[in-house]
Design a protein around this motif. Structure first.
Motif, mmCIF file in Angstrom:
data_model
loop_
_atom_site.group_PDB
_atom_site.id
_atom_site.type_symbol
_atom_site.label_atom_id
_atom_site.label_comp_id
_atom_site.label_asym_id
_atom_site.label_seq_id
_atom_site.Cartn_x
_atom_site.Cartn_y
_atom_site.Cartn_z
ATOM 1 N N UNK A 1 25.881 72.173 21.497
ATOM 2 C CA UNK A 1 26.027 71.005 20.625
ATOM 3 C C UNK A 1 26.206 71.407 19.173
ATOM 4 N N UNK A 2 25.436 72.379 18.719
ATOM 5 C CA UNK A 2 25.564 72.866 17.348
ATOM 6 C C UNK A 2 26.944 73.494 17.155
ATOM 7 N N UNK A 3 27.392 74.266 18.133
ATOM 8 C CA UNK A 3 28.713 74.886 18.059
ATOM 9 C C UNK A 3 29.823 73.853 17.949
ATOM 10 N N UNK A 4 29.704 72.765 18.712
ATOM 11 C CA UNK A 4 30.713 71.695 18.642
ATOM 12 C C UNK A 4 30.743 71.066 17.245
ATOM 13 N N UNK A 5 29.562 70.848 16.657
ATOM 14 C CA UNK A 5 29.508 70.265 15.321
ATOM 15 C C UNK A 5 30.104 71.213 14.278
ATOM 16 N N UNK A 6 29.823 72.492 14.414
ATOM 17 C CA UNK A 6 30.382 73.478 13.481
ATOM 18 C C UNK A 6 31.902 73.536 13.631
ATOM 19 N N UNK A 7 32.376 73.494 14.856
ATOM 20 C CA UNK A 7 33.823 73.504 15.090
ATOM 21 C C UNK A 7 34.481 72.247 14.500
ATOM 22 N N UNK A 8 33.841 71.107 14.687
ATOM 23 C CA UNK A 8 34.400 69.847 14.195
ATOM 24 C C UNK A 8 34.414 69.767 12.676
#
Length: 137
Positions: free
Chosen positions: A46-53
């Motif tokens: 989830x954190x990775x998705x937010x960083x990517x976004x």
């Protein structure tokens, strides 16, 4: 014109992590979401998705300090989380004093939190990020 830098702020807790996004140029932040720990570990996907976004230039983690400026078990846990963030995502991670942010979040959200307590965590992350912006103007 100065470069606009986006940052993500985190309110790390034993069961949940509040997340906010902010702009260094304006010094303002917006609550994003609250992630739940997965088997006692941060929701790295989830954190990775937010960083990517959001493509932040840096991350800010709230550092809980005890009432007498002392380290607590949560202080240690937040420091560990910040080191893990830096190691996993290779972004600068800053620590921000988070004293009273949860109390302030409750006062800002009020009765809404009764129906959705997870909103407190993302609001606290917003306040942590704005505290960091104020301290680093």
């Amino acid at each position: 014109m100065p470069e606009v830098q986006t940052l993500l702020g985190f309110d790390y807790g034993t069961g949940k992590i509040g997340v906010a996004v902010g702009q260094q140029l304006t010094g303002t932040a917006t609550p994003l979401t609250t992630l739940h720990l997965v088997k006692g570990k941060p929701d790295w996907r989830g954190i990775g998705r937010l960083i990517e976004e959001w493509q932040p230039g840096a991350l800010v983690v709230g550092l809980p300090i005890g009432p007498e400026e002392n380290e607590t078990p949560m202080t240690t846990a937040a420091r560990k989380f910040s080191r893990q963030l830096e190691g996993r995502f290779h972004l600068p991670v800053h620590l921000a004093d988070e004293r009273l942010t949860s109390r302030e979040a409750w006062s800002r959200i009020g009765g809404i939190a009764i129906h959705d307590v997870t909103r407190i965590d993302s609001m606290a992350a917003k306040l942590i990020l704005e505290t960091w912006f104020s301290a680093n103007e």
